[in-house]
Design a protein around this motif. Structure first.
Motif: not given
Ligand code: AMP
Ligand code: MG
Length: 332
Positions: A163, A233, A277-278, A281
């Motif tokens: 993730g 995401s 990115d984190a 998610t």
């Protein structure tokens, strides 16, 4: 006569400097379970090859399925200490703090559930309730013990940096390109876009946001400068269907099952692709209301949310840089 020639020469120079399109080098390849594209605004195959090598090296450190990777070894530790490289430890520490920031929704200990739903081996299946219960008992960031360069995970606890890894790869390559004096580039790593430097014409980078219902379409475009990450995401990125129901790859750590969100996708904009990115998610799991609140509370991130009802909501900082372009959606 001489003046006439000088004038002619000047026109010629102006024409070539203004009309010719500058060279770009682009390469598409498959890594980290996704299609990756690197575009560099100069004729330099060496830079592309170096960037690809960085991705390959990272994948061999972080892969959950490669028996030689550091993460694979840590996951097989059975309660004993595994020594890791400084780079892996540092990324793990980022993952730990991003998990705290997102109240545990970004949670790298979801791996037993990711595996049970068959997302790593591409053998998708719906696990039994008992299996899900067992997975749940293994999901807790507090199980991760890091001391110096060593990690200890209790028996059965497993971690997955999937993730965050693509975002981290984008940040790392962007930095390497800058150090190599690359003037401008765009990295696109399966939903993770990072811009580097400047475009040759000095204009902003135009990043299309994918229509979750049609992968050949966009819902609009973001205009961003260099050193910006645009990370998406969504539940359309990886999923399977069983008995007419769709199951996707973003796992809610509270249920060990695909998150039941009112969203189909979230796009996060910030300078760090690792963080984006984190957050992407975690924001997908939070859903629209909590997600928007989270983003507005952070000074340096913006986000765009697409709901299951085909509505698009954006954080306040995006009004001037997002250009909607899709009549199937309602833009708020
Ligand atoms: P992304 O594509 O960045 O949204 O990440 C999804 C990938 O991260 C999945 O394929 C899993 O490998 C892993 N993952 C799934 N759920 C989570 C979660 N709640 N926190 C952290 N990683 C997750
Ligand atoms: Mg992510």
């Amino acid at each position: 006569m001489k003046q006439k020639w000088i004038f002619f020469l000047l026109v010629l120079i102006l024409c070539f400097s203004g009309c010719s399109s500058p060279t770009t080098t682009t390469e598409e390849f498959f890594a980290m379970n996704t299609v990756m594209t690197i575009t560099i605004y100069e004729n330099n195959q060496n830079l592309i090859s170096k960037a690809k090598q960085t991705v390959v090296n990272l994948e061999s450190l972080l892969s959950v399925t490669n028996p030689n990777s550091e993460i694979y070894k840590a996951n097989q530790g059975n309660g004993s200490i595994t020594h890791l490289s400084e780079e892996t430890i540092s990324l793990l520490q980022s993952a730990v703090s991003l998990s705290k920031e997102t109240k545990g929704l970004f949670n790298i200990t979801v791996y037993p559930a990711v595996k049970a739903w068959g997302f790593t081996q591409n053998k998708n299946r719906v696990p039994s309730e008992q299996e899900i219960k067992e997975c749940l008992s293994l999901i807790d960031m507090n199980y991760i013990q890091i001391k110096g360069n060593a990690i200890t995970l209790p028996k059965g606890v497993m971690i997955d940096l999937g993730g965050i890894a693509k975002g981290y790869a984008a940040d790392k390559i962007a930095k390497e390109l800058e150090q190599s004096h690359c003037t401008g580039a765009v990295l696109s790593f399966g939903g993770n876009v990072k811009t580097v430097g400047k475009k040759p014409n000095g204009e902003l980078f135009q990043i299309a946001i994918q229509d979750p219902n049609n992968n050949a379409n966009a819902i609009g475009t973001l205009s961003v400068s260099g050193n910006t990450a645009v990370v998406t995401s969504g539940d359309y990125q990886r999923y399977f269907e069983s008995n007419g129901k769709r199951y996707h790859h973003i796992i809610d750590p509270r249920t060990a099952a695909p998150a039941q969100s009112d969203l189909t996708s979230v796009t996060v904009i910030c300078s760090s692709a690792t963080r984006a990115d984190a957050y992407a998610t975690a924001l997908y799991i939070m859903g629209l209301e909590e997600g928007l609140k989270f983003v507005e509370e952070q000074p340096d991130i913006e986000a765009l949310f697409i709901t299951k009802t085909n509505e698009v909501y954006k954080s306040s900082g995006l009004s001037s840089i997002f250009q909607p372009d899709n009549q199937s959606y309602i833009f708020h």
